[in-house]
Design an enzyme around this catalytic site. Structure first.
Site, PDB file in Angstrom:
ATOM      1  N   HIS A 251      16.740   9.114 -30.543  1.00 54.10           N
ATOM      2  CA  HIS A 251      15.402   8.978 -29.966  1.00 54.10           C
ATOM      3  C   HIS A 251      15.110  10.012 -28.884  1.00 54.10           C
ATOM      4  O   HIS A 251      14.026  10.574 -28.848  1.00 54.10           O
ATOM      5  CB  HIS A 251      15.204   7.576 -29.379  1.00 54.10           C
TER       6      HIS A 251
ATOM      7  N   TYR B 279       2.482  -0.439 -21.487  1.00 55.16           N
ATOM      8  CA  TYR B 279       2.651  -1.332 -22.635  1.00 55.16           C
ATOM      9  C   TYR B 279       1.517  -2.346 -22.719  1.00 55.16           C
ATOM     10  O   TYR B 279       1.040  -2.678 -23.813  1.00 55.16           O
ATOM     11  CB  TYR B 279       4.001  -2.042 -22.540  1.00 55.16           C
TER      12      TYR B 279
ATOM     13  N   ASP C  25       7.711   9.804 -26.654  1.00 53.59           N
ATOM     14  CA  ASP C  25       7.636   8.395 -26.280  1.00 53.59           C
ATOM     15  C   ASP C  25       6.213   8.079 -25.793  1.00 53.59           C
ATOM     16  O   ASP C  25       5.262   8.436 -26.456  1.00 53.59           O
ATOM     17  CB  ASP C  25       8.723   8.087 -25.223  1.00 53.59           C
TER      18      ASP C  25
END
Length: 328
Positions: free
Chosen positions: A309, A256, A146
């Site tokens: 995931h 982000y 991730d």
């Protein structure tokens, strides 16, 4: 359901699962489970076989928390949002049999500092580089999942003399295809990746999510696990606790918000020359096979075919086996 795989590259937690599902699974309400007292990182580290201990280091202007144990060649593990070093708990004992394991809370995560800036992945890779140098290692293997995978790739791209082998787990470095993600996908054409937009907003996420991160943790796992029992209540409580403060929410959003700089930095990197292993879920396998050869010269890709995931928790045995084979 049609899925533009190129646009799903590097999107982070649960993107492939959500796109495949085309809908929302129902998470167990966070309030249904009484808030438990979460053990300290030191206690969590001691609970893992392999002689693990919780430690801190001051590097690149921040204090980083890491958990280390085992002996042998050093391997660094980097997790992503909304998790901590604890995401590697099933993999760490196996690696510790033959490696010195260093599971790091990246800048802004868990027990590490949460400064106001410095969240571009190039700088976060510098954090990790200075950490491993402070521990006396000149070359390390790095494994990232991730957001941690983006930091891991940046480590390899910016510190080639310090990387021996690189493993990316289900996430690639963000690139400019990110700008093409639709705010409102057409029916049957994908899923709204709301967390990318939500985490771009200044200030509001901390007001809304602080003290309520268990709702987000439950929602993400409800939509991103083939079996909800793979990440039970205790582990979700560990993650929610780590992100519940306003500063922790702000730091998570900063990963982000740094995407614009990360995209610009990627354009300046040459191909990574260290051997690279991609461990992809059933839905990102084709993406990895297509994209990794454009980013590195020595690439192999394996499929975690029962994963969506969260591969370190969905298929830890497969991941451990592939890592030990690759890092030998």
């Amino acid at each position: 359901m049609s899925l533009d795989r190129r646009k799903m590259i590097g999107l982070g937690a649960g993107s492939a699962a959500l796109a495949m599902a085309g809908g929302v699974a129902t998470a167990e309400p966070a309030a249904a489970t009484a808030r438990r007292r979460v053990p300290s990182d030191a206690a969590l580290a001691r609970s893992i076989s392999g002689g693990f201990h919780s430690r801190y280091a001051h590097v690149n202007g921040v204090r980083l928390h890491y958990v280390t144990g085992g002996s042998g060649a050093p391997v660094v593990l980097l997790a992503g949002w909304p998790q901590t070093w604890w995401a590697w708990r099933h993999v760490m004992p196996e690696l510790a049999r033959s490696h010195r394991v260093i599971a790091v809370d990246i800048r802004g995560m868990g027990g590490s500092d949460k400064p106001q800036g410095g969240y571009d992945k190039k700088n976060m890779a510098r954090d990790v580089h200075e950490l491993v140098r402070s521990l006396g290692h000149s070359r390390v293997d790095v494994v990232g999942h991730d957001m941690g995978a983006m930091v891991a790739f940046s480590f390899a791209a910016n510190h080639p003399a310090a990387i021996r082998r690189l493993t990316l787990v289900d996430t690639l470095h963000v690139d400019e295809t990110q700008y093409d993600i639709p705010l409102l996908p057409r029916p049957g054409k994908g899923f709204n990746l709301w967390w990318w937009a939500f985490n771009q907003v200044q200030g509001l996420p901390a007001q809304l999510a602080a003290g309520r991160m268990r709702h987000i943790v439950d929602w993400l796992f409800a939509n991103s696990l083939p079996d909800q029992g793979l990440v039970p209540d205790f582990d979700r409580a560990v993650y929610a606790h780590a992100y519940d403060s306003p500063d922790a929410v702000r730091a998570g959003t900063a990963w982000y918000q740094a995407a614009h700089q990360d995209i610009a930095d990627l354009k300046t990197y040459g191909k990574v020359t260290a051997p690279v292993l991609g461990v992809a879920s059933q839905l990102t396998y084709d993406q990895f096979r297509q994209v990794l050869p454009t980013l590195a010269t020595d690439v192999r890709v394996v499929c975690a075919d029962k994963s969506i995931h969260y591969i370190p928790e969905e298929q830890p045995e497969l991941l451990s086996r592939e890592l030990l084979k690759f890092l030998a």
